[in-house]
Structures are given as C-alpha cells and as structure tokens.
Design a protein around this motif. Structure first.
Motif, short mmCIF file in Angstrom:
data_model
loop_
_atom_site.label_atom_id
_atom_site.label_comp_id
_atom_site.label_asym_id
_atom_site.label_seq_id
_atom_site.Cartn_x
_atom_site.Cartn_y
_atom_site.Cartn_z
N ALA B 90 0.22 2.36 -11.46
CA ALA B 90 -0.89 2.29 -10.94
C ALA B 90 -1.69 1.03 -11.37
N ILE B 91 -1.49 0.73 -12.71
CA ILE B 91 -2.26 -0.48 -12.93
C ILE B 91 -1.70 -1.85 -12.70
N ILE B 92 -0.21 -1.98 -12.63
CA ILE B 92 0.73 -2.89 -12.16
C ILE B 92 0.15 -2.99 -10.75
N PHE B 93 0.31 -2.40 -9.66
CA PHE B 93 -0.24 -2.17 -8.42
C PHE B 93 -1.34 -2.90 -8.18
N ALA B 94 -2.57 -2.18 -9.16
CA ALA B 94 -3.96 -2.55 -8.80
C ALA B 94 -4.12 -4.33 -9.35
N ILE B 95 -3.33 -4.70 -10.44
CA ILE B 95 -3.40 -6.08 -10.76
C ILE B 95 -3.12 -6.87 -9.68
N ILE B 96 -1.76 -6.70 -9.12
CA ILE B 96 -1.24 -7.41 -8.29
C ILE B 96 -1.95 -7.55 -6.82
N ILE B 97 -2.45 -6.40 -6.31
CA ILE B 97 -3.29 -6.27 -5.02
C ILE B 97 -4.73 -6.91 -5.42
N ALA B 98 -5.36 -6.81 -6.38
CA ALA B 98 -6.44 -7.41 -6.76
C ALA B 98 -6.34 -9.03 -6.65
N GLY B 99 -5.26 -9.54 -7.39
CA GLY B 99 -4.82 -10.68 -7.54
C GLY B 99 -4.53 -11.53 -5.99
N VAL B 100 -3.94 -10.80 -5.29
CA VAL B 100 -3.86 -11.25 -3.90
C VAL B 100 -5.23 -11.24 -2.99
N PHE B 101 -6.10 -10.37 -3.26
CA PHE B 101 -7.38 -10.54 -2.76
C PHE B 101 -7.94 -11.83 -3.21
N ALA B 102 -7.94 -12.02 -4.50
CA ALA B 102 -8.84 -13.02 -5.24
C ALA B 102 -8.20 -14.20 -4.76
#
Lengths: 338, 378
Positions: B90-102
């Motif tokens: 969950a944490i890994i996915f969240a960081i990646i997706i937030a990074g893509v949005f950013a």
C-alpha cells in the motif's frame, strides 16, 4: 435560443460577483502591491452587514396574538411594526437595500483600520508573507463571525416586490416561458454601476489620476510632494467597500454563512490571474467571462458529453490561460513578476 | 576520531531517533501520550518535512499539496481492497502514484513562478477535489469516502490463504496489527527515514542548488544551470512525502475522503511549516507538534472545563476570564490558530526556530561566548 440566453443571464450575475471581488483585489494589487487573501472575508463581512441590518430591524417584543381567541397566545412582533405600523413593515422588508447605507461606512472603517493596522507593515515584505498574514486574518475574521452568528447560513430575503421573476422573454419578443429572478437582474445592474463608478472615479477625477500615476510609478509621485500613502489607504478603503457591497447585494442570492468568503476568494483569485495581475479591465472582463463559461458548462447537454466539466471549467481555463498567455488576458508587463 | 557535533549526520540521526521513539515517555506528563495523537504527530511530521523540501529550500509556495495526500490515501485504501491488508505494498503504491501526480502537476505548474505558481497549484488542487467529489465517484466513493467492505476481493490475501474472519480485516505489517502503539511506531520509523532523506538533501550539493534557486534564480540560470529539473525533482520528492503521509493515514485508519484534498488542508501544512520555521530541518516538526497538540487540547476544552482551570481566581474575575477565553477554545480553536499564525508571521517570520536561535545567541552573548562556532543550524 432561450436556453442560451438564460445561461448568459445566469453567468452574468455570477460573473458580476466575481468581477466585483476581483476588481477590489486588483485595486489592492495595483496600488499597494499587496496580495490580500482576506479579501474574500471582506465580501463575507458585507453579506453579514445585511444580516445584521435585518436582525437589527426585526428586534421584537413578545405581544399577545389577537388572532387566537381560545387561549392566551403570544407572538414576536418587531418594535418597528409596533411603533410605525405598516411603514415599519415596509422598512423591514427593505432591510437589504437599507443595509447598503449601513455597509459603506462600516466597510470603509474596516478597510482603513486593516490597512493602517496591518497591511501597511507588509508593503516591503515578500508576497508569500503577505499571503500568509492575510490568510491568518481571514481565518480570524471568519471565526469571529461564526462566534456571533453561528455556523448555519442565515436567509436574508430581498424585498417582496422584487422577489418574483421578470418576464425577460416576453420583453425581448422571445417565448413567454423565459423568466428570470428580478433580484439577479438588479444584482447585474448594480455591479455594472459600481464597476463603472470605480472606473470613472479613477479616470476622471484628480484623485484617481494621482492614484493611477502612483500605480505606475510610486516613487516619482511621492517625489512630487504628493502624499501617496494617504491616497493608497483610501484606495484600500474603496476596495473594501466594493467587496462589502458585492457581499450585501449577494446575501439574498446565497444565504450568508461564515465561510462563504473563502469559497469566493479562491475563485476570484483565479479570475484576477486570468484577467492579468494589475489590470482592472482584465479583472472585470475575466469575471464575466468565467461566470458565463461556468454557467454554460453546467448545462445538461454539455455535462453529458464532458462529465464533471462544470466543476472544473474555471480552473481549467485558468491553467490554459496561464500557460498560453503568461501575464493573463490583459496583464501589464512588470507586475508581480518576481 | 569521531566528530561529535551536530554537523555529523549520524549524531543528528541518533538524537532524532531517540527523541521520536521515546515520544510516548516524554509526552506523557503533558497529556499527549495516546496513540491517536502520536500517530498524527508522525504523519503530519512527514507531510511537513516533505513540504519544507519544496517551500523551505526553493521558496515555491504551493497551495496544492493536499492533493498528493489525498491521492496517497486513495491508493493505499485501494491496495487494501484489491490486493492485501499488508501495509508495505500500500505504501509503495501510494508513493509511486503520488509521485506520478506530482510529476504531472509540477511539470505544468513550474512553468510559472511566484504567485502564478501558487495559483496554478491551487487550481489543480481544486480540480482534483471537485472531481473526486463528483465524476470520479466510482473510484473515490464521493461524499461517503472510500471504505473497506467485506466483499473486497483482496486477491493476494486470498492466494496466501489468509483466513477470512468475521467483520472487517485490519491493516497489518506481516501479521503485526497496525493499531495503537504499533501503528505509531511504524509511522515513527517512517518519520525517521523521511527525516534522514531530508537531512541528506539539506546537506548535499543538490540542496545547495535548491537554496540558490530561492535566493536568485536568474543568477543560477546565468551560471549555466538549468533550474527546471531541480525544481521539478524537489516538487516530486515533496509530493511523494505527501503521498506517504496520506498512505499512513489510511494505514492507521483505513478510509479516505475527498475533504483531505481541499485547499484548506494544503493551507494547514503551510501554517505548520511557517509556524515552526520554514527552511529549517526540525522547524516543520515543531510546527506540527504545536498545532496538533493545541488542537487536541484546546478543542476538547469547554466552558465548565475552563471554570475548573481558573478556579483559583476570585468568582467575578473567574467568570470574566472564562467568558473571554471560551471563545478561543473548543469550537473557536481556529480563532486561536489564526491569531497565533498572524502573530508569528508579523513578529517572527522565521517561525519558532528563529525565536530559539535568537534566544541561544542571546544567552551566549550574556555568558560571553563568541557565537562564531554555531555553524549551520538545524
């Protein structure tokens, strides 16, 4: 055709509110060079001037209700009705227009105190700090209002005589089904008057000329022996009054609550940026433009093609404008380009 | 010979870890030792540290960071729903997706600077918020917020043969449940890792370049640096921190709502960073501590509690004091916050950390010590 006309009207009155707030914001940008995040709170204060006026006029006394004869019933009757009978009722009915007179001195006072007490010390600070301190001020104003008036929206009706709808369609020779609320038409006319008033004031009076001169070159104007500071304080007061009046007149359209200012603030900032920082014409044009675009985007026909477009159209336009025309539609060179 | 000053990263990290991990002990006397509040300290600490990398170092004031927080939360909850209740994916996915949005938002917003940048980030944040509420309801579950349900597939858990129990499952780290103190310690470890990365960035050539952008971007360009990649990477890194914070929110309490993305939520992290001291390492953490602590204490107070507090005063005076102060507590906590914030911006633009630094300098002068060995501050 009818549908298009009604959307334009819808957009115009919302655009009127955006334009008025954005006009005040741009005035403070252009003259003082201050980014005022508390401007939305001033709009909200204006709306609460109308609320206060209404509450003041309807201060009531408990009297015996004569219409009920079986038992002793009591009802609240405003003092004004007790004293002046029907004339009192009429005055209460006109609470919102009357509060315009009340709002002007109140908002002027608020504006001058705010400028002298706080904003003055932030001319030389960075824009980020100006945003932050006025953001704090907006929270404080908002919470004070909530303490006194509670968290719920307070209905503030327009006078009875204009509570109905105008037969716009019939007047223009279109279908009779096309009607539009009177008060919104009045709001549109009112905002037009204020906007023209502000422009005329800046354009055709000596005071306005000095202010415009100060906007473009503050240093030279003050070297000529003119007290620019005092004039800028007054301009800030005028911007406050414009925001306040926009709020007073908006109260019948949207029952005021304590956070209405924040909602309008974000939008009007977007309007200012789209219009171009420091450009008064730009702010007004962008206000009406975005208002109309928003109302077209909320048509069902548009929403079925592009779902959700009504929620984001303004921001989308802002992004596109900023990327294509970096200074906004009518921005001047060298304003807010740090 | 080991250098035992604060300039040594290991020393800083040892002190920091010790302070964070013993937080339940030293926060006990001031009544802040319960897991819920401790978790909040750590989560918002991560959010503020990340925000500080962008705002503190480069000076770009973003009003849209709550978007990444919200995206992180949604991603984490979806990971719980679809894959497994284990928190690591969950944490890994969240960081990646937030990074893509950013990356996407930053790429567009960073074409402009100053207030235009702030407005652009604000516009994107409001767009995401409105969309999360309306059109994206199938993904975000609109106003209700995204929650776990019994019917969720949880494919990985099902494959691993995790027994299906009655009621909703809880989040776990390889079997260890993530509630109460274990939840806090997990967040604390994340906070320590986040702090270490931020420390490395602050004390690296990369960090220096970011500071150079803040002080004079034109000069940076003239000396031949292309500032865009630096700005964009700083934006993405801080967005990833926000995503991590959002994921941890979902870990400690598995639901996500759109109100986390509202621009006032972005405003909150700005407040925390400024209050503590923008551009300093521990300042944002102090800001988080102060705001979250007083939020908990103040918003729980009511009139009768105030009467107890001011019991020692004479009756008439007590009533007056209570009548005035009760507007500042409970529901009126935001009033205190706004006023406090204004005072800090007006008198201490460097935040609490500036006050502390001034105080240390003052004491040193009084004691006759020279202040030239102070070196770089935290």
């Amino acid at each position: 055709m009818d549908a298009i006309l009604i959307q334009i009207l819808n957009g115009l009155d919302k655009g009127g509110a955006y334009a008025l707030i954005a006009l005040g914001l741009t005035l403070t940008f252009g003259t003082l060079g201050v980014v005022n995040f508390a401007h939305g709170a001033l709009f909200m204060l204006g709306a609460f001037c109308a609320v206060s006026m209404q509450q003041l006029l309807t201060i009531s006394k408990k009297v015996k209700d004569e219409s009920i004869t079986f038992f002793d019933a009591y009802k609240e009757q405003p003092y004004l009705e007790i004293w002046w009978g029907d004339a009192g009722t009429v005055i209460i009915d006109y609470a919102v227009p009357i509060s315009i007179l009340f709002a002007i001195p109140v908002m002027l006072l608020v504006g001058v105190v705010m400028e002298r007490g706080l904003i003055k010390h932030f001319y030389k600070r960075t824009h980020a700090e100006q945003i932050l301190v006025t953001f704090g001020l907006a929270i404080v104003i908002q919470e004070i209002i909530r303490t006194f008036y509670g968290a719920n929206p307070i209905p503030t009706p327009a006078p009875d005589i204009v509570s109905g709808s105008a037969a716009v369609g019939a007047a223009l020779g279109l279908s009779d089904a096309l009607v539009y609320p009177w008060w919104r038409l009045i709001y549109l006319a009112f905002s037009a008057v204020i906007i023209f008033g502000v422009f005329a004031f800046l354009k055709y009076t000596t005071f306005g000329m000095v202010v415009r001169a100060g906007m473009s070159d503050r240093e030279t104007v003050s070297l000529l022996g003119i007290n620019v500071e005092r004039r800028f304080t007054i301009v800030f007061g005028i911007a406050t009054i414009v925001a306040g009046l926009a709020g007073v007149m908006y109260a019948p359209i949207l029952p005021p609550d304590y956070h209405m200012g924040m909602d309008f603030l974000v939008l009007s900032f977007v309007v200012v940026v789209v219009g171009g920082m420091g450009s008064l014409e730009g702010a007004v044009a962008a206000g009406f433009l975005l208002g109309i675009l928003q109302s077209f985007a909320s048509m069902n026909e548009v929403k079925t093609i592009l779902p959700g477009i009504d929620q984001i159209i303004i921001y989308l336009v802002a992004v596109v404008v900023l990327l294509v025309r970096p200074r906004g539609l009518m921005g001047r060179e060298g304003v807010m380009e740090d | 010979m080991m250098n035992l000053s604060l300039k040594n990263n290991m020393v800083v990290m040892l002190i920091f870890s010790a302070v964070v991990l013993t937080a339940p002990l030293w926060l006990d006397p001031i009544g802040a030792n319960y897991p819920d509040l401790l978790q909040k300290f750590a989560i918002f600490g991560i959010f503020a540290i990340g925000y500080n990398i962008l705002f503190g170092l480069t000076g770009y004031l973003s009003f849209g960071h709550a978007t990444f927080l919200g995206v992180g939360s949604y991603t984490a909850v979806w990971s719980f729903k679809l894959f497994t209740m284990n928190v690591v994916p969950a944490i890994i996915f969240a960081i990646i997706i937030a990074g893509v949005f950013a990356l996407a938002i930053g790429y567009i917003s960073l074409r402009r600077s100053g207030i235009y940048f702030s407005i652009l980030t604000l516009a994107f944040a409001q767009m995401s918020y409105s969309l999360a509420y309306s059109v994206l309801t199938p993904i975000t579950n609109g106003e209700t917020g995204l929650q776990l349900t019994i019917q969720d597939p949880r494919y990985l858990d099902a494959m691993a043969g995790v027994a299906v129990k009655e009621g909703l499952p809880s989040t776990n780290l390889f079997g260890q449940l993530m509630s109460g103190y274990s939840g806090f310690y997990f967040c604390a470890v994340m906070l320590i890792i986040g702090f270490y990365i931020s420390l490395k960035i602050f004390r690296s050539p990369y960090g220096l370049k970011l500071i150079a952008i803040k002080s004079n971007q034109n000069r940076m360009n003239y000396t031949g640096f292309n500032t865009r990649p630096y700005l964009l990477s700083a934006f993405v890194i801080s967005g990833m921190y926000a995503g991590l914070a959002g994921a941890l929110m979902a870990v400690t309490d598995p639901l996500a709502g759109a109100e986390r993305m509202q621009w006032t939520a972005s405003g909150e992290v700005v407040l925390m960073t400024i209050l503590g001291g923008v551009g300093t390492l521990v300042g944002p953490l102090l800001g988080v501590g102060i705001i979250k602590y007083f939020e908990n204490i103040f918003s729980a107070l009511n009139e009768s509690a105030l009467h107890e507090v001011f019991n020692f005063l004479p009756q008439a005076l007590e009533n007056t004091v209570v009548a005035v102060t009760h507007h500042f507590v409970g529901e009126g906590w935001h009033l205190t916050l706004g006023a406090l914030f204004m005072l800090v911006v007006i008198f201490l633009p460097g935040g609490v950390m500036e006050g502390v630094t001034n105080l240390i300098e003052f004491i040193k002068k009084k004691l006759g010590m020279s202040g030239d060995e102070s070196g770089d501050t935290l």
